[in-house]
Design an enzyme around this catalytic site. Structure first.
Site, PDB file in Angstrom:
ATOM      1  N   ASP A 100     -14.490   1.091  -4.782  1.00 60.66           N
ATOM      2  CA  ASP A 100     -13.376   0.807  -3.877  1.00 60.66           C
ATOM      3  C   ASP A 100     -13.448  -0.636  -3.375  1.00 60.66           C
ATOM      4  O   ASP A 100     -14.485  -1.313  -3.481  1.00 60.66           O
ATOM      5  CB  ASP A 100     -13.474   1.803  -2.705  1.00 60.66           C
ATOM      6  N   MET A 101     -12.365  -1.112  -2.789  1.00 63.20           N
ATOM      7  CA  MET A 101     -12.310  -2.460  -2.204  1.00 63.20           C
ATOM      8  C   MET A 101     -11.127  -2.449  -1.242  1.00 63.20           C
ATOM      9  O   MET A 101      -9.999  -2.358  -1.664  1.00 63.20           O
ATOM     10  CB  MET A 101     -12.094  -3.483  -3.322  1.00 63.20           C
ATOM     11  N   ASN A 102     -11.434  -2.526   0.067  1.00 64.61           N
ATOM     12  CA  ASN A 102     -10.405  -2.189   1.045  1.00 64.61           C
ATOM     13  C   ASN A 102      -9.917  -3.312   1.950  1.00 64.61           C
ATOM     14  O   ASN A 102      -9.312  -3.040   2.980  1.00 64.61           O
ATOM     15  CB  ASN A 102     -10.890  -1.024   1.910  1.00 64.61           C
ATOM     16  N   ASP A 150      -3.060   5.366  -3.108  1.00 63.40           N
ATOM     17  CA  ASP A 150      -3.478   6.369  -2.123  1.00 63.40           C
ATOM     18  C   ASP A 150      -2.363   7.355  -1.862  1.00 63.40           C
ATOM     19  O   ASP A 150      -2.593   8.411  -1.270  1.00 63.40           O
ATOM     20  CB  ASP A 150      -3.851   5.683  -0.800  1.00 63.40           C
ATOM     21  N   TRP A 165       0.854  -1.179   0.000  1.00 64.72           N
ATOM     22  CA  TRP A 165       0.000   0.000   0.000  1.00 64.72           C
ATOM     23  C   TRP A 165       0.909   1.255   0.000  1.00 64.72           C
ATOM     24  O   TRP A 165       1.902   1.307   0.727  1.00 64.72           O
ATOM     25  CB  TRP A 165      -0.882   0.014   1.260  1.00 64.72           C
ATOM     26  N   CYS A 213     -10.684   0.883  -7.704  1.00 69.43           N
ATOM     27  CA  CYS A 213      -9.796   1.315  -6.622  1.00 69.43           C
ATOM     28  C   CYS A 213      -9.766   0.186  -5.614  1.00 69.43           C
ATOM     29  O   CYS A 213     -10.751  -0.529  -5.446  1.00 69.43           O
ATOM     30  CB  CYS A 213     -10.403   2.587  -5.998  1.00 69.43           C
TER      31      CYS A 213
HETATM   32  C1  DGJ Z   1      -9.458   3.846   0.073  1.00 65.18           C
HETATM   33  C2  DGJ Z   1      -9.305   4.633  -1.182  1.00 65.18           C
HETATM   34  O1  DGJ Z   1      -8.125   4.288  -1.835  1.00 65.18           O
HETATM   35  C3  DGJ Z   1      -9.354   6.116  -0.840  1.00 65.18           C
HETATM   36  O2  DGJ Z   1      -9.131   6.885  -1.971  1.00 65.18           O
HETATM   37  C4  DGJ Z   1     -10.688   6.424  -0.216  1.00 65.18           C
HETATM   38  O3  DGJ Z   1     -11.698   6.246  -1.163  1.00 65.18           O
HETATM   39  C5  DGJ Z   1     -10.911   5.555   1.003  1.00 65.18           C
HETATM   40  N1  DGJ Z   1     -10.709   4.164   0.710  1.00 65.18           N
HETATM   41  C6  DGJ Z   1     -12.298   5.749   1.547  1.00 65.18           C
HETATM   42  O4  DGJ Z   1     -12.574   4.896   2.575  1.00 65.18           O
END
Ligand code: DGJ
Length: 743
Positions: A479-481, A549, A200, A527
């Site tokens: 997005d996907m976190n 990011d 990341w 994203c």
């Molecule tokens: C991760 C993304 O990469 C960011 O740009 C943002 O959208 C956040 N998530 C929001 O939670």
């Protein structure tokens, strides 16, 4: 041009005007690989490339012979255990426990154009003349299983797309435990292996090492293509560089677990492989069922790494990306994430948007925090309805207000996830990916919805589509976190649990596809905590992707430089953010931040009201510049000139197809003093054209293409410590943007 088959020798020759690919049916009926590289002549017989020799401690196929060993042969889709001891392209576990297979040539088809792959992203053609396809049918008689190997050679690009389809024609059930998209045996190991790895905030750094005997690989087992390794690698001759020499690029059009591997054997043969990562993978193939692998693309360039990248750029920009936005100029956007994070009101958003409009922004994007109970990262994911406390008129009202300001409106979603603290989880706790009776791990307090199940995808589709139907939405940031852990689906039995990682990705593609179809004019940007799923698979549905990011201008040079090896400039979301930078606390000039972001799908990630008048003027200028040149930057031929991984300077440029226009971006990381007199040799210009050079709107000279390419553009700067009159003093993170226009 196309594909020829010579019946007498059972040899296939795939070719265009520059490259050849040769395959031969071997004596045992399996497929041998003869050659991939620069074009060679049409000949009936290349069988001298099959070298059957005795070597001690090998195993041999035919009784009373000591020559035919698969270990010594270059193969097309090899299996393990029948005299080849290297890692195989396929493995099938059979009811009696055996994994031995014997797939022999049965027949083939040659046709114009390219087939689509059901449920999977793939390159395509717009007319049949653009490509030729070869399908080779192999069968294991004992199992009654068939494999169709698909090869498409593009006529105008030195690229071959490959995949494999398995079909069970028998009565038994089998488990496919390995099914690569591509396997290529190369006759030597004189290559550097270049991978694009990181984490990341530092995605796709360029890492190089010489191939060695043994196995070198990168991959992902996280359920996503990942920040950590990209599904793209290069093999480059040690003497090749950015501009000349032999380079091969291998790219997997897939967004999930993958493996890219080179095995160098004891005879220095390099076996290159790419496909779904076998760890945890199995596919239950019942009678009459099929399994299609994702597509892999191999590119050959004799013009160095830039030559290879340019092929990928053209192919992926125009024959992988699709739809309304493929060829359109991308809007300059402003995203509120770094401006407000979760702390916003309707009024604040409108204020930010009005300022953005004043400076020339075209699209306002509302990021995370607009829905359900979402006011921190711990809750609300999954509840895709507007938070009425923050947005009393909902997204419908806000999107209209933004349009009334004169901007388009875009919205953030994270459709694949759920927080436990959400209405969705409370009503469907069984919809997350989790293993029965085991603790489900979290990531950012969120859980992964089980997209292998159609009912889950259907539900999310309806939730997202409802908002899109009732509001004025022109753009989605998807997005996907977090990555997948404890992978298991309550929707499938024991024999299908090895399919869940892949079925999840199929569900993801299905959701994208349905939204693409119902809302063809919405621009999708993918994203995943920045660039955690920057892969060709998603480019098929979303023509741009948030690159990282990390918005720091110096770090972004590396990230965008690395990303540019496989992916077109138009696909890289790149924004100017505030300083001190939120990821690194570093201060870089606004000009440099703009110059880096201009080589991407450009935007801002800040509240413009926080800038000074001079900075606002510069922002207006940046936006004017991007609007004027974005077409050139996105569709021109891109050249990397100086690598941020190798020194204090980074440079890249883009030239129009007719060579009449070019833009050079030049960056200096740390200032230096009293240094040498510098020049930068440009590329892609016409030797004979006279180019007028402008910088920040001022003409700074006129030079012939031959001068700029052979002598170079003067880049000596005011680093002497004593700046002459009229000269701009330079400091750390300094940059220049030079426009060249031919007379
Ligand atoms: C991760 C993304 O990469 C960011 O740009 C943002 O959208 C956040 N998530 C929001 O939670």
């Amino acid at each position: 041009m196309g594909i020829l088959y010579h019946e007498s020798t059972k040899e296939f020759h795939l070719f265009n005007s520059e490259i050849s690919y040769l395959i031969k049916v071997l004596r045992n009926g399996q497929l041998g690989q003869l050659y991939f590289g620069k074009k060679v002549p049409q000949k009936e017989d290349y069988s001298y490339l099959i070298e059957n020799r005795y070597r001690p401690v090998s195993a041999y196929v035919y009784d009373n012979e000591y020559t035919f060993s698969l270990e010594h042969l270059k193969q097309e889709y090899p299996a393990y255990g029948t005299t080849d001891f290297r890692l195989p392209a396929l493995e099938i576990t059979q009811p009696n426990g055996s994994r031995i297979t014997d797939f022999k040539y049965v027949s083939h088809k040659i046709y114009k154009g390219k087939p689509t792959l059901k449920g999977l992203p793939a390159t395509y053609t717009e007319s049949e003349d653009e490509a030729d396809t070869l399908e080779i049918l192999l069968r294991d008689e004992l199992l009654n299983v068939e494999i169709t190997l698909l090869y498409t050679i593009f006529q105008k690009e030195n690229a071959i797309a490959r995949s494999a389809r398995f079909e069970n024609k028998g009565m038994e059930t089998y488990q496919i435990t390995r099914s690569m998209s591509l396997s290529l045996d190369l006759p030597d190991d004189e290559y550097e292996w270049i991978q694009f790895s990181g984490a990341w905030g530092r995605e796709r750094y360029v890492k190089t090492r010489m191939l060695q005997q043994g196995i070198q690989s990168v991959g992902s087992t996280r359920g996503a293509s990942s920040h950590h390794h990209n599904p793209f690698v290069m093999l480059k001759r040690p003497t090749a560089d950015e501009f000349q020499g032999e380079v091969m690029g291998f790219s997997l059009i897939y967004s999930g677990n993958f493996l890219a591997q080179a095995e160098v054997d004891t005879y220095n043969v390099t076996r290159m492989m790419m496909g779904i990562h076998p760890l945890g993978f199995s596919w239950c193939l019942k009678p009459k069922e099929e399994f299609q692998t994702p597509e892999a693309v191999m590119v050959y360039s004799a013009e160095g790494m830039n030559g290879m990248s340019q092929i990928f750029h053209r192919l992926y920009r125009t024959r992988l990306a699709r739809g309304f936005w493929r060829d359109r100029e991308r809007p300059v956007l402003l995203n509120n994430w770094e401006a407000t994070y979760f702390d916003f009101t309707r009024e604040k958003l409108l204020e930010i948007a009005k300022n953005a409009k004043e400076d020339g922004v075209e699209l306002f994007v509302l990021d995370d925090g607009w829905f359900g109970s979402r006011c921190t990262e711990t809750k609300g994911l999954g509840d895709w309805w507007p938070n009425e406390e923050r947005l009393p008129d909902g997204i419908k009202g806000l999107s209209q207000e933004i349009e009334d300001i004169g901007l388009k409106f875009g919205l953030w979603f994270e459709p694949e996830m759920v927080n436990k603290d959400s209405e969705l989880y409370r009503s469907h706790p069984d919809w997350i990916i989790q293993t029965p009776d085991r603790h489900p791990s979290h990531g950012r307090k969120q859980y992964v919805l089980d997209f292998s199940r159609k009912e889950v995808v259907d539900y999310i589709y309806e939730m997202v589509a409802k908002i899109l139907r009732e509001s004025k939405i022109s753009y989605i940031k998807w997005d996907m976190n977090r990555n997948i852990t404890e992978c298991f689906s309550a929707g499938y039995g024991a024999e299908r649990q090895g399919e869940i990682f892949h079925r999840y990705i199929l569900g993801l593609y299905d959701l994208y596809d349905r939204l693409n179809q119902e809302f063809p004019q919405i621009l999708f940007e993918s994203c995943a905590s920045g660039g955690g799923r920057f892969d060709p698979g998603l480019l098929y549905y979303a023509p741009q992707c948030w690159t990282s990011d990390d918005t720091d201008a110096a770090e972004r040079q590396k990230i965008q430089y690395g990303t540019s090896y496989a992916y077109p400039i138009s696909s890289m979301g790149a924004h100017v953010s505030i300083t001190p930078n939120h990821q690194l606390n570093r201060v870089t000039p606004l000009k440099t931040r703009g110059n880096v972001a201009a080589f991407g799908a450009f935007g801002y990630e800040l509240d413009l009201a926080k800038l000074t008048k001079e900075e606002r003027d510069l922002v207006k200028e940046q936006i004017r510049f991007v609007k004027k040149y974005r077409k050139l930057i996105h569709t021109g031929t891109f050249y990397r000139l100086l690598s941020p991984f190798e020194g204090n300077f980074t440079a890249w440029m883009v030239a129009s197809e007719d060579k009449k226009q070019a833009i050079v971006a030049y960056f200096k990381t740390l200032n230096d003093v009293n240094q040498e007199f510098r020049k930068l040799r440009l590329k892609g210009l016409d030797q004979a054209y006279l180019y007028h050079m402008t910088e920040e709107g001022r003409e700074t000279g006129a030079f012939y293409g031959s001068e700029l390419m052979n002598i170079g553009m003067v880049t000596t700067d005011a680093s002497a410590g004593e700046v002459s009159a009229g000269e701009e003093p330079c400091g750390d993170f300094w940059s220049r943007m030079v426009v060249l226009e031919a007379e």
